[in-house]
Design an enzyme around this catalytic site. Structure first.
Site, PDB file in Angstrom:
ATOM      1  N   CYS A 169       1.331  -0.809  -0.012  1.00 48.74           N
ATOM      2  CA  CYS A 169       0.103   0.153   0.087  1.00 48.74           C
ATOM      3  C   CYS A 169       0.973   0.951  -0.137  1.00 48.74           C
ATOM      4  O   CYS A 169       0.656   2.270   0.154  1.00 48.74           O
ATOM      5  CB  CYS A 169      -0.834   0.025   1.279  1.00 48.74           C
ATOM      6  SG  CYS A 169      -2.108  -1.245   1.061  1.00 48.74           S
ATOM      7  N   HIS A 309      -3.244   8.142   6.193  1.00 47.65           N
ATOM      8  CA  HIS A 309      -3.279   6.353   5.803  1.00 47.65           C
ATOM      9  C   HIS A 309      -4.615   5.868   6.310  1.00 47.65           C
ATOM     10  O   HIS A 309      -5.549   5.096   4.856  1.00 47.65           O
ATOM     11  CB  HIS A 309      -2.401   4.876   5.898  1.00 47.65           C
ATOM     12  CG  HIS A 309      -2.168   3.974   5.688  1.00 47.65           C
ATOM     13  ND1 HIS A 309      -2.014   4.086   4.192  1.00 47.65           N
ATOM     14  CD2 HIS A 309      -2.142   2.980   6.280  1.00 47.65           C
ATOM     15  CE1 HIS A 309      -1.844   2.752   3.973  1.00 47.65           C
ATOM     16  NE2 HIS A 309      -2.414   1.802   5.012  1.00 47.65           N
ATOM     17  N   GLU A 320      -0.916   4.757  14.178  1.00 50.91           N
ATOM     18  CA  GLU A 320      -0.763   5.923  12.888  1.00 50.91           C
ATOM     19  C   GLU A 320      -0.467   7.522  14.078  1.00 50.91           C
ATOM     20  O   GLU A 320       0.577   8.525  13.574  1.00 50.91           O
ATOM     21  CB  GLU A 320      -1.213   6.266  11.463  1.00 50.91           C
ATOM     22  CG  GLU A 320      -0.852   7.516  10.610  1.00 50.91           C
ATOM     23  CD  GLU A 320      -1.721   7.486   9.579  1.00 50.91           C
ATOM     24  OE1 GLU A 320      -1.459   8.307   8.581  1.00 50.91           O
ATOM     25  OE2 GLU A 320      -3.035   6.529   9.314  1.00 50.91           O
ATOM     26  N   LYS A 341      -9.587   7.753   2.993  1.00 51.97           N
ATOM     27  CA  LYS A 341     -10.285   6.989   2.296  1.00 51.97           C
ATOM     28  C   LYS A 341     -11.478   6.211   2.551  1.00 51.97           C
ATOM     29  O   LYS A 341     -12.374   4.971   3.066  1.00 51.97           O
ATOM     30  CB  LYS A 341      -9.194   5.506   3.222  1.00 51.97           C
ATOM     31  CG  LYS A 341      -8.026   4.898   2.697  1.00 51.97           C
ATOM     32  CD  LYS A 341      -7.205   4.760   2.757  1.00 51.97           C
ATOM     33  CE  LYS A 341      -5.123   3.616   2.287  1.00 51.97           C
ATOM     34  NZ  LYS A 341      -4.540   5.076   2.684  1.00 51.97           N
ATOM     35  N   HIS A 346      -9.775   2.350   0.437  1.00 55.95           N
ATOM     36  CA  HIS A 346      -8.472   1.188   0.341  1.00 55.95           C
ATOM     37  C   HIS A 346      -8.234   0.999  -1.241  1.00 55.95           C
ATOM     38  O   HIS A 346      -8.496  -0.037  -1.091  1.00 55.95           O
ATOM     39  CB  HIS A 346      -8.320   0.762   0.996  1.00 55.95           C
ATOM     40  CG  HIS A 346      -6.654   0.822   1.688  1.00 55.95           C
ATOM     41  ND1 HIS A 346      -6.142   1.360   0.789  1.00 55.95           N
ATOM     42  CD2 HIS A 346      -5.813  -0.399   2.429  1.00 55.95           C
ATOM     43  CE1 HIS A 346      -4.564   0.782   1.013  1.00 55.95           C
ATOM     44  NE2 HIS A 346      -4.890   0.366   2.291  1.00 55.95           N
ATOM     45  N   PHE A 407       1.705  -3.558   3.877  1.00 57.95           N
ATOM     46  CA  PHE A 407       2.034  -5.113   4.666  1.00 57.95           C
ATOM     47  C   PHE A 407       3.855  -4.758   4.272  1.00 57.95           C
ATOM     48  O   PHE A 407       4.227  -4.781   2.831  1.00 57.95           O
ATOM     49  CB  PHE A 407       1.555  -6.410   3.764  1.00 57.95           C
ATOM     50  CG  PHE A 407       0.170  -6.203   4.071  1.00 57.95           C
ATOM     51  CD1 PHE A 407      -0.650  -4.893   5.057  1.00 57.95           C
ATOM     52  CD2 PHE A 407      -0.903  -7.238   3.956  1.00 57.95           C
ATOM     53  CE1 PHE A 407      -1.790  -5.422   5.423  1.00 57.95           C
ATOM     54  CE2 PHE A 407      -1.712  -7.419   4.752  1.00 57.95           C
ATOM     55  CZ  PHE A 407      -2.351  -6.514   4.805  1.00 57.95           C
TER      56      PHE A 407
END
Length: 421
Positions: A169, A309, A320, A341, A346, A407
């Site tokens: 991502c 994010h 975050e 998002k 996403h 990831f």
């Protein structure tokens, strides 16, 4: 080193099929979530996603060529067409109107997964057939993750750097940084960058369901993406593309281009912690933001807006925000934070690209997009943070930061600022 500026943007998302529609969706707080239409999702725990709908790629692309391309490649080409027109490189008919040096222009376009839809279809067709291995000869070129960049470079005759970045991502953020570096270091005058993703497929939904990463709020899908809400239960899968035209400042000025924003700085880091969970204290994310500020020669107090994010996962959102507070200190209370998002879902490898476009639009139009679908405060989140819940805010935005994390512990932070000669 050369200054890098933005002269064109393109967007294809669940809340808008072009930049004006995307801007209106961001301002109005539109949810792009809907029941899945690309396959029958009845057997799946999650039956909704943020799909691109009411979209006809033949408006801009050749119908015959589309049949030989995966959906993610078509989306990349479609958004690139809009960005090149906005930049004044091509006219409304898609014809080149600026005499661009092809050896000084390239395309670095990310995709986290590539042509998953193509791979899924070919394997399932083989499994359902006679067992004879007759795969489509275009399967590999449709499937591999570099072909968004490859087709853009071929379509627009760009002979400079051309490749994809693949870091889950964070892919789009790394693509933008690599493209900006090629310009800063004098290797190119113009770069097409961004990301594209199209994985609303059985494998995509099933795979993320098995990880318990997706929201399963099928009875209330419109509000399922709930970043920072106490009852968030996972992200909503999205699809689409964001494309950004970067140029050296002197190249843009020489051709009289309209400058939308400047790329001030960027940085990458790694959590070195876990395959999918973020570092609980946001250690890697913190360093990405701190180093991006250093690169940009900006102070924390200079930032007006952070596009996070913010995926709507229980662990990711709080980690975050901890990282942001560590990186910004007391200055964090003077800026706006939001997760778009909550509207687009996403977009995985395209997330950074689409969210960078949101940051550029925030600077252009002096507003902060909202974090929609907030209902219940999370006691683990500092209530003094301005997370821009539910409604957009009109305010001057001179500096905006975009975070994306993937990831594998990959982190990317990119800073845009208002262009000042």
């Amino acid at each position: 080193m050369k200054r890098v500026v933005v002269t064109g943007i393109g967007a294809l998302t669940a809340i808008g099929n072009n930049v004006p529609e995307y801007l209106e969706g961001l301002k109005s707080g539109k949810s792009g979530a809907q029941p899945i239409t690309q396959f029958d999702p009845e057997q799946f725990k999650t039956q909704f996603a943020c799909e691109v709908t009411n979209w006809d790629p033949t408006d801009r692309l050749d119908k015959r060529a589309i049949r030989r391309l995966d959906r993610y490649i078509v989306m990349a080409l479609y958004a690139a067409d809009e960005a090149l027109k906005m930049a004044g490189i091509n006219n409304e008919a898609g014809e080149r109107i600026f005499d661009l040096d092809p050896d000084r222009a390239g395309a670095i376009v990310a995709s986290g997964i590539g042509g998953l839809g193509t791979l899924e279809k070919e394997i399932m067709d083989f499994a359902d057939g006679s067992g004879t291995p007759r795969y489509n000869p275009f399967m590999i070129p449709k499937m591999i993750a570099n072909m968004g960049a490859g087709h853009i470079s071929m379509e627009h005759n760009l002979r400079g750097p051309s490749y994809a970045t693949v870091s889950a991502c964070a892919s789009g953020g790394h693509a933008l940084a690599a493209a900006a570096d090629d310009i800063r270091l004098g290797r190119a005058d113009l770069m097409i960058t961004g990301g594209s993703e199209a994985v609303v497929t059985k494998v995509g939904i099933g795979g993320f369901n098995s990880m318990k990463a997706l929201s399963t709020r099928n009875d209330d899908y419109k509000t399922a993406s709930r970043p920072y809400d106490a009852e968030r239960d996972g992200f909503v899968l999205g699809e689409g593309a964001g494309i950004i035209i970067l140029e050296s400042l002197d190249h843009a000025l020489a051709r009289g281009a309209t400058i939308l924003a400047e790329v001030a700085g960027y940085a990458a880091s790694s959590d070195a912690y876990h395959i999918s969970a973020p570092h609980p204290e946001g250690a890697g994310a913190k360093m990405a933001m701190i180093n991006a500020l250093k690169y940009a020669e900006l102070k924390a107090s200079d930032v007006d807006y952070i596009n996070t994010h913010g995926t709507s996962t229980p662990l990711g959102d709080t980690a975050e925000l901890k990282a942001i507070q560590l990186a910004f200190g007391e200055d964090v209370y003077d800026l706006n934070i939001s997760s778009t998002k909550s509207m687009t879902g996403h977009l995985l490898g395209a997330a950074a690209a689409v969210e960078s476009v949101a940051c550029i639009l925030a600077i252009q139009h002096n507003f902060v997009p909202p974090t929609i679908n907030h209902f219940t405060d999370d006691p683990e989140i500092d209530p003094k943070l301005d997370l821009t819940f539910n409604k957009s805010v009109e305010k001057p935005v001179n500096v905006a930061l975009s975070n994306t994390f993937g990831f594998g512990g990959h982190n990317s932070a990119t800073i845009f600022k208002r262009y000042n000669p």
